[in-house]
Design a protein around this motif. Structure first.
Motif, short mmCIF file in Angstrom:
data_model
loop_
_atom_site.label_atom_id
_atom_site.label_comp_id
_atom_site.label_asym_id
_atom_site.label_seq_id
_atom_site.Cartn_x
_atom_site.Cartn_y
_atom_site.Cartn_z
N GLY A 15 0.80 -1.22 0.00
CA GLY A 15 0.00 0.00 0.00
C GLY A 15 0.83 1.26 0.00
O GLY A 15 0.29 2.36 -0.22
N GLY A 16 2.11 1.12 0.24
CA GLY A 16 2.99 2.28 0.30
C GLY A 16 3.50 2.70 -1.07
O GLY A 16 3.08 2.16 -2.11
N SER A 17 4.39 3.69 -1.05
CA SER A 17 4.94 4.24 -2.28
C SER A 17 6.45 4.27 -2.22
O SER A 17 7.05 4.29 -1.14
N SER A 21 15.07 5.84 -9.21
CA SER A 21 15.65 6.75 -10.19
C SER A 21 16.72 6.03 -11.00
O SER A 21 17.30 5.04 -10.54
N CYS A 22 16.96 6.57 -12.17
CA CYS A 22 18.01 6.03 -13.03
C CYS A 22 18.77 7.20 -13.62
O CYS A 22 18.19 8.00 -14.38
N ALA A 23 20.04 7.29 -13.29
CA ALA A 23 20.88 8.35 -13.82
C ALA A 23 21.67 7.80 -15.00
O ALA A 23 22.37 6.79 -14.88
N ALA A 24 21.54 8.48 -16.13
CA ALA A 24 22.23 8.05 -17.35
C ALA A 24 23.43 8.95 -17.62
O ALA A 24 23.39 10.15 -17.38
N SER A 25 24.47 8.35 -18.13
CA SER A 25 25.65 9.11 -18.53
C SER A 25 26.24 8.49 -19.79
O SER A 25 25.93 7.35 -20.14
N GLY A 26 27.07 9.25 -20.47
CA GLY A 26 27.72 8.74 -21.67
C GLY A 26 26.87 8.80 -22.91
O GLY A 26 27.22 8.19 -23.93
N GLY A 27 25.77 9.54 -22.86
CA GLY A 27 24.93 9.67 -24.04
C GLY A 27 23.57 10.21 -23.69
O GLY A 27 23.20 10.31 -22.52
N PHE A 66 1.70 3.02 -11.26
CA PHE A 66 3.06 3.50 -11.48
C PHE A 66 3.05 4.64 -12.49
O PHE A 66 2.18 4.70 -13.37
N ALA A 67 4.04 5.51 -12.38
CA ALA A 67 4.19 6.61 -13.32
C ALA A 67 5.66 6.81 -13.65
O ALA A 67 6.49 6.91 -12.74
N GLN A 80 7.77 6.34 -10.32
CA GLN A 80 7.00 6.52 -9.09
C GLN A 80 6.06 5.33 -8.94
O GLN A 80 5.23 5.08 -9.83
N MET A 81 6.17 4.63 -7.84
CA MET A 81 5.38 3.43 -7.62
C MET A 81 4.46 3.64 -6.43
O MET A 81 4.94 3.89 -5.31
#
Length: 120
Positions: A15-17, A21-27, A66-67, A80-81
């Motif tokens: 029931g929680g949230s 995150s995903c940090a991209a590098s190199g492109g 989810f978003a 966001q879950m």
């Protein structure tokens, strides 16, 4: 060399949230996506987003809960879950590619994954 680094996983009650995150590098990547996997099962599509955010896809099991979003200035994509369920427990993987889609083969780069555990 492209690199994707996930963060934000953890333990949450049903029931929680939680936001990963995903940090991209190199492109810069036109398409970003999230997949998840549990032991003994194939990697499952969760969500995907195009560069502008105008196109999003969601797996049937997460629609409405989810978003996915992205911040191109920071080169970060978020998931966001909400209303989490025990069956959402999995390792969540970030993926990047040139075409937004729901299939694993459409993505060229993958992160190492972050564990999300939902307790009942």
């Amino acid at each position: 060399q492209a690199q994707l680094i996930e963060s934000g996983g953890g333990l949450v009650q049903a029931g929680g949230s939680l936001r990963v995150s995903c940090a991209a590098s190199g492109g810069t990547f036109s398409a970003m996506g999230w997949f998840r996997q549990t032991p003994g099962k194939e990697r499952e599509f969760v969500a995907a987003i195009n560069w502008s955010g105008s196109i999003t896809f969601y797996g049937d099991s997460v629609k409405g809960r989810f978003a996915i979003s992205r911040d191109n200035a920071k080169n970060v994509v978020y998931l966001q879950m909400n209303s989490l369920k025990p069956e959402d427990t999995a390792v969540y993987y970030c993926a990047a590619g040139s075409r937004v889609g729901q299939e694993r083969y459409e993505y060229d780069y993958w992160g190492q994954g972050t564990q999300v555990t939902v307790s009942s």
